[in-house]
Motif scaffolding. Structure first.
Motif, PDB file in Angstrom:
ATOM      1  N   ASN A  22       0.772  -1.198  -0.039  1.00 31.18           N
ATOM      2  CA  ASN A  22       0.069   0.064  -0.054  1.00 31.18           C
ATOM      3  C   ASN A  22       0.725   1.320   0.039  1.00 31.18           C
ATOM      4  OD1 ASN A  22      -2.410  -1.373   0.151  1.00 31.18           O
ATOM      5  ND2 ASN A  22      -2.392  -1.813   2.273  1.00 31.18           N
ATOM      6  N   TYR A  23       2.155   1.017   0.004  1.00 28.08           N
ATOM      7  CA  TYR A  23       3.009   2.234  -0.090  1.00 28.08           C
ATOM      8  C   TYR A  23       2.807   3.013  -1.125  1.00 28.08           C
ATOM      9  CZ  TYR A  23       7.404   4.809   0.287  1.00 28.08           C
ATOM     10  OH  TYR A  23       8.347   5.876   0.174  1.00 28.08           O
ATOM     11  N   VAL A  24       2.844   4.479  -1.162  1.00 27.36           N
ATOM     12  CA  VAL A  24       2.698   5.346  -2.309  1.00 27.36           C
ATOM     13  C   VAL A  24       4.026   6.014  -2.573  1.00 27.36           C
ATOM     14  CG1 VAL A  24       1.425   7.297  -3.239  1.00 27.36           C
ATOM     15  CG2 VAL A  24       0.113   5.953  -1.703  1.00 27.36           C
ATOM     16  N   GLU A  26       7.169   8.008  -3.731  1.00 21.78           N
ATOM     17  CA  GLU A  26       7.395   9.411  -4.006  1.00 21.78           C
ATOM     18  C   GLU A  26       7.720   9.296  -5.504  1.00 21.78           C
ATOM     19  OE1 GLU A  26       8.243  12.418  -2.587  1.00 21.78           O
ATOM     20  OE2 GLU A  26       7.462  11.464  -0.935  1.00 21.78           O
ATOM     21  N   GLN A  27       8.551   8.489  -6.009  1.00 16.58           N
ATOM     22  CA  GLN A  27       8.968   8.444  -7.609  1.00 16.58           C
ATOM     23  C   GLN A  27       7.820   7.659  -8.116  1.00 16.58           C
ATOM     24  OE1 GLN A  27      12.785   8.955  -8.262  1.00 16.58           O
ATOM     25  NE2 GLN A  27      12.908   8.584 -10.159  1.00 16.58           N
ATOM     26  N   PHE A  28       7.341   8.218  -9.328  1.00 18.01           N
ATOM     27  CA  PHE A  28       6.287   7.430 -10.053  1.00 18.01           C
ATOM     28  C   PHE A  28       6.120   7.888 -11.655  1.00 18.01           C
ATOM     29  CE2 PHE A  28       1.568   6.797 -11.071  1.00 18.01           C
ATOM     30  CZ  PHE A  28       1.661   5.393 -10.949  1.00 18.01           C
ATOM     31  N   ASP A  29       7.409   6.916 -12.078  1.00 22.73           N
ATOM     32  CA  ASP A  29       7.722   7.387 -13.530  1.00 22.73           C
ATOM     33  C   ASP A  29       6.878   6.338 -14.415  1.00 22.73           C
ATOM     34  OD1 ASP A  29       9.805   8.987 -12.865  1.00 22.73           O
ATOM     35  OD2 ASP A  29      11.024   7.298 -12.449  1.00 22.73           O
ATOM     36  N   TYR A  30       6.840   6.319 -15.715  1.00 19.94           N
ATOM     37  CA  TYR A  30       6.227   5.667 -16.681  1.00 19.94           C
ATOM     38  C   TYR A  30       4.871   5.854 -16.807  1.00 19.94           C
ATOM     39  CZ  TYR A  30      10.664   3.511 -15.208  1.00 19.94           C
ATOM     40  OH  TYR A  30      11.951   3.389 -14.664  1.00 19.94           O
ATOM     41  N   GLY A  58      -6.483  -2.404 -17.019  1.00 21.06           N
ATOM     42  CA  GLY A  58      -5.076  -2.703 -17.124  1.00 21.06           C
ATOM     43  C   GLY A  58      -4.706  -3.825 -16.016  1.00 21.06           C
ATOM     44  N   PRO A  59      -3.879  -4.684 -16.515  1.00 19.47           N
ATOM     45  CA  PRO A  59      -3.697  -6.106 -15.364  1.00 19.47           C
ATOM     46  C   PRO A  59      -3.195  -5.624 -14.180  1.00 19.47           C
ATOM     47  CG  PRO A  59      -2.194  -6.204 -17.408  1.00 19.47           C
ATOM     48  CD  PRO A  59      -2.961  -5.038 -17.716  1.00 19.47           C
ATOM     49  N   PRO A  60      -3.358  -6.454 -13.097  1.00 20.36           N
ATOM     50  CA  PRO A  60      -2.695  -6.085 -11.605  1.00 20.36           C
ATOM     51  C   PRO A  60      -1.338  -5.770 -11.781  1.00 20.36           C
ATOM     52  CG  PRO A  60      -3.932  -8.110 -11.569  1.00 20.36           C
ATOM     53  CD  PRO A  60      -3.702  -7.866 -13.076  1.00 20.36           C
ATOM     54  N   GLY A  61      -1.133  -4.653 -10.954  1.00 17.51           N
ATOM     55  CA  GLY A  61       0.398  -4.256 -10.876  1.00 17.51           C
ATOM     56  C   GLY A  61       0.926  -3.467 -11.990  1.00 17.51           C
ATOM     57  N   THR A  62      -0.054  -2.587 -12.514  1.00 16.16           N
ATOM     58  CA  THR A  62       0.275  -1.706 -13.448  1.00 16.16           C
ATOM     59  C   THR A  62       0.182  -0.248 -13.095  1.00 16.16           C
ATOM     60  OG1 THR A  62      -1.791  -2.092 -14.492  1.00 16.16           O
ATOM     61  CG2 THR A  62       0.004  -3.149 -15.571  1.00 16.16           C
ATOM     62  N   GLY A  63       0.220   0.063 -11.782  1.00 19.06           N
ATOM     63  CA  GLY A  63       0.329   1.288 -11.268  1.00 19.06           C
ATOM     64  C   GLY A  63      -1.117   2.087 -11.257  1.00 19.06           C
ATOM     65  N   LYS A  64      -2.385   1.460 -11.345  1.00 19.77           N
ATOM     66  CA  LYS A  64      -3.523   2.145 -11.542  1.00 19.77           C
ATOM     67  C   LYS A  64      -3.952   2.625 -10.254  1.00 19.77           C
ATOM     68  CE  LYS A  64      -5.527  -1.744 -12.682  1.00 19.77           C
ATOM     69  NZ  LYS A  64      -4.523  -2.901 -12.692  1.00 19.77           N
ATOM     70  N   THR A  65      -3.828   1.945  -9.083  1.00 17.69           N
ATOM     71  CA  THR A  65      -4.109   2.462  -7.768  1.00 17.69           C
ATOM     72  C   THR A  65      -3.204   3.566  -7.371  1.00 17.69           C
ATOM     73  OG1 THR A  65      -4.996   0.352  -7.438  1.00 17.69           O
ATOM     74  CG2 THR A  65      -4.570   1.634  -5.361  1.00 17.69           C
ATOM     75  N   THR A  66      -1.924   3.245  -7.754  1.00 13.55           N
ATOM     76  CA  THR A  66      -0.980   4.367  -7.162  1.00 13.55           C
ATOM     77  C   THR A  66      -1.070   5.771  -7.909  1.00 13.55           C
ATOM     78  OG1 THR A  66       0.476   2.729  -7.119  1.00 13.55           O
ATOM     79  CG2 THR A  66       1.642   4.550  -7.130  1.00 13.55           C
ATOM     80  N   VAL A 246       4.590  -5.864 -10.775  1.00 17.21           N
ATOM     81  CA  VAL A 246       5.651  -5.528  -9.996  1.00 17.21           C
ATOM     82  C   VAL A 246       5.626  -6.043  -8.406  1.00 17.21           C
ATOM     83  CG1 VAL A 246       7.035  -3.293  -9.525  1.00 17.21           C
ATOM     84  CG2 VAL A 246       4.739  -3.402 -10.890  1.00 17.21           C
ATOM     85  N   ARG A 247       4.347  -6.042  -7.977  1.00  9.20           N
ATOM     86  CA  ARG A 247       4.328  -6.468  -6.430  1.00  9.20           C
ATOM     87  C   ARG A 247       4.849  -7.534  -6.293  1.00  9.20           C
ATOM     88  NH1 ARG A 247      -2.161  -5.573  -6.282  1.00  9.20           N
ATOM     89  NH2 ARG A 247      -1.843  -6.687  -8.296  1.00  9.20           N
ATOM     90  N   LEU A 248       5.070  -8.505  -7.281  1.00  6.66           N
ATOM     91  CA  LEU A 248       5.720  -9.957  -6.754  1.00  6.66           C
ATOM     92  C   LEU A 248       7.433  -9.605  -6.577  1.00  6.66           C
ATOM     93  CD1 LEU A 248       6.188 -12.827  -6.557  1.00  6.66           C
ATOM     94  CD2 LEU A 248       6.560 -12.978  -9.078  1.00  6.66           C
TER      95      LEU A 248
HETATM   96  N1  LIG Z   1       5.544   3.394 -11.985  1.00  5.12           N
HETATM   97  C1  LIG Z   1       5.681   3.143 -11.024  1.00  5.12           C
HETATM   98  N2  LIG Z   1       6.641   3.661 -10.165  1.00  5.12           N
HETATM   99  C2  LIG Z   1       6.965   3.128  -8.738  1.00  5.12           C
HETATM  100  N3  LIG Z   1       6.213   2.272  -8.375  1.00  5.12           N
HETATM  101  C3  LIG Z   1       5.241   1.658  -8.779  1.00  5.12           C
HETATM  102  C4  LIG Z   1       4.909   1.946 -10.203  1.00  5.12           C
HETATM  103  N4  LIG Z   1       3.905   1.297 -10.740  1.00  5.12           N
HETATM  104  C5  LIG Z   1       3.344   0.354  -9.782  1.00  5.12           C
HETATM  105  N5  LIG Z   1       4.183   0.807  -8.716  1.00  5.12           N
HETATM  106  C6  LIG Z   1       4.332   0.006  -7.454  1.00  5.12           C
HETATM  107  O1  LIG Z   1       3.860  -1.398  -7.776  1.00  5.12           O
HETATM  108  C7  LIG Z   1       2.891  -1.981  -6.890  1.00  5.12           C
HETATM  109  C8  LIG Z   1       1.493  -2.125  -7.698  1.00  5.12           C
HETATM  110  O2  LIG Z   1       0.865  -1.062  -8.122  1.00  5.12           O
HETATM  111  P1  LIG Z   1      -0.549  -0.499  -8.005  1.00  5.12           P
HETATM  112  O3  LIG Z   1      -0.771   0.836  -8.293  1.00  5.12           O
HETATM  113  O4  LIG Z   1      -1.164  -1.101  -6.888  1.00  5.12           O
HETATM  114  O5  LIG Z   1      -1.093  -1.451  -9.444  1.00  5.12           O
HETATM  115  P2  LIG Z   1      -2.695  -1.950  -9.773  1.00  5.12           P
HETATM  116  O6  LIG Z   1      -3.490  -1.028  -8.943  1.00  5.12           O
HETATM  117  O7  LIG Z   1      -2.601  -1.644 -11.144  1.00  5.12           O
HETATM  118  O8  LIG Z   1      -2.732  -3.251  -9.468  1.00  5.12           O
HETATM  119  C9  LIG Z   1       2.690  -0.641  -5.883  1.00  5.12           C
HETATM  120  O9  LIG Z   1       3.317  -1.049  -4.546  1.00  5.12           O
HETATM  121  C10 LIG Z   1       3.298   0.453  -6.392  1.00  5.12           C
HETATM  122  O10 LIG Z   1       3.720   1.213  -5.521  1.00  5.12           O
END
Ligand SMILES: Nc1ncnc2c1ncn2[C@@H]1O[C@H](COP(=O)(O)OP(=O)(O)O)[C@@H](O)[C@H]1O
Ligand SMILES: [Mg+2]
Length: 377
Positions: A22-24, A26-30, A58-66, A246-248
């Motif tokens: 659940n950590y948000v 600082e740096q959020f690229d791409y 988008g599939p899980p772990g693609t930065g949607k929630t973040t 990425v979560r893995l």
């Molecule tokens: N572009 C990014 N930069 C840094 N961390 C990212 C990035 N995209 C995803 N993460 C990290 O990967 C994990 C999964 O992202 P999340 O936003 O929860 O994906 P989704 O909601 O698409 O399943 C989180 O811990 C998030 O912090």
């Protein structure tokens, strides 16, 4: 002798929280394009206009929630006019739970007393918004869970039509869907379709280079130097790329460092990572099985019992082995498809020997599946 033992108060983590799911960061690229699209949809509200509805896919772990959480953070810092409300539909998976959550997030009050109807809660929400003159922005995160539970249209309808009864109440919506198999248009009832015209924002899977960039950044922040040598981070990245999430990677880093700490070493070894990969796979499977519905678990259990190294059952054999009060044929075919999508089983179509058959292979170890099922029952 070289002193290489950790005393009890020492740790290899600079900051362990950065590996939390659940950590948000600082740096959020791409994800600039997606973030810009969301900002564009929300910005009108800052000038008193309406928020455009969006769907993030988008599939899980693609930065949607973040991406949504980051935008919500900056909204809270810049305005009191727009009230962001994040709803996790894995947890709040019914119409009732969602409106309760919207009510408590909005008003900061405790939930309405039990026995309050959904309609009453919706009225309470609307009155609050009228009185405070704010723009609520609701993110239904992982709304695919509402679609599975048949709660999606019921929830969406009042949200998009509320202004017909309460003209000053306009909800902005961000719908996140993390199941690529879902056909959104087909999941919407006509009454919802006619007023819900969202902008769809796509989140493609990260490339190996992007995963490496994200994990490297996190390692720098969360670990002391040299704890995880670069060639071992590559081993982790290779594993992540097999699943694309990425979560893995975050989980594997955290686990392998914990193993190293436990062994009082100052560096992660390849064995730590191998152990972490196994533990993580077991944990993933456990979570997957505990998230199944009773019917889904019953079908998986029946399939597992009929499965052996020599033979795989057909869907028909599994169907026949289900108890009389079990799910019916159409539901069972849906369940097979879902279990296949979740990679718990692999469906194989065959036309051999006349007639079309479908074989069900187990994707994971039979004993393991059966023991996890009995634990979650
Ligand atoms: N572009 C990014 N930069 C840094 N961390 C990212 C990035 N995209 C995803 N993460 C990290 O990967 C994990 C999964 O992202 P999340 O936003 O929860 O994906 P989704 O909601 O698409 O399943 C989180 O811990 C998030 O912090
Ligand atoms: Mg998410």
């Amino acid at each position: 002798m070289k002193k290489n033992l950790l005393s009890w108060e020492e740790t290899l983590f600079r900051d362990q929280d950065v590996f939390d799911l659940n950590y948000v960061p600082e740096q959020f690229d791409y994800r600039d394009e997606q973030t810009q699209a969301l900002v564009f949809a929300i910005r009108p509200a800052l000038r008193g206009g309406k928020i455009l509805d969006t769907v993030c896919r988008g599939p899980p772990g693609t930065g949607k929630t973040t991406s949504v959480k980051k935008i919500f953070e900056s909204l809270r810092e810049t305005t009191q006019l727009v009230i962001p409300i994040h709803v996790n539909c894995r947890i709040d998976s019914s119409e009732y739970a969602i409106f309760t959550r919207i009510y408590t997030s909005l008003t900061k009050l405790s939930p309405p007393p039990s026995g309050t109807s959904v309609k009453q809660i919706i009225d309470m929400i609307a009155h609050y918004i009228e009185k405070e003159n704010v723009h609520p922005l609701v993110c239904l995160d992982d709304a695919n869970y509402l679609i599975y539970e048949n709660q999606f249209n019921k929830t969406l309808y009042p949200l998009i039509r509320m202004h017909e009864i309460f003209p000053s109440v306009n909800f902005g919506l961000i719908i996140i869907i993390s199941d690529p198999e879902i056909d959104l248009q087909n999941s919407l009832e006509v009454r919802v379709q006619s007023t819900f015209h969202p902008e769809v924002i796509q989140y493609p899977p990260y490339s190996a280079r992007e995963i490496a960039g994200i994990l490297n950044e996190r390692v720098k922040q969360g670990l002391y130097p040299k704890v995880l040598p670069p060639d071992l981070l590559d081993v982790i990245i290779d594993n992540v790329m097999k699943h694309g999430d990425v979560r893995l990677g975050l989980d594997l880093i955290k686990r392998s460092v914990l193993y190293a700490e436990k062994a009082a070493r100052k560096e992660v070894t390849e064995e730590d990572i191998i152990k972490a990969v196994e533990a993580s796979r077991d944990r993933h499977l456990e979570m997957l099985i505990s998230s199944l519905s009773d019917d889904e678990r019953l079908v998986l259990k029946t399939a597992a019992e009929l499965f052996s190294d020599e033979t795989s059952p057909t869907t028909k054999e599994i169907m026949e082995a289900l108890p009389d009060n079990g799910p019916k044929l159409t539901r069972v075919s849906e369940i097979f498809k879902r279990l296949d999508r979740l990679r718990l089983i692999d469906l194989e179509y065959s036309n051999q020997g006349g007639g079309r058959r479908r074989y069900v292979h187990l994707h994971e170890d039979k004993k393991m599946i059966l023991s996890l099922i009995s634990r979650s029952e």
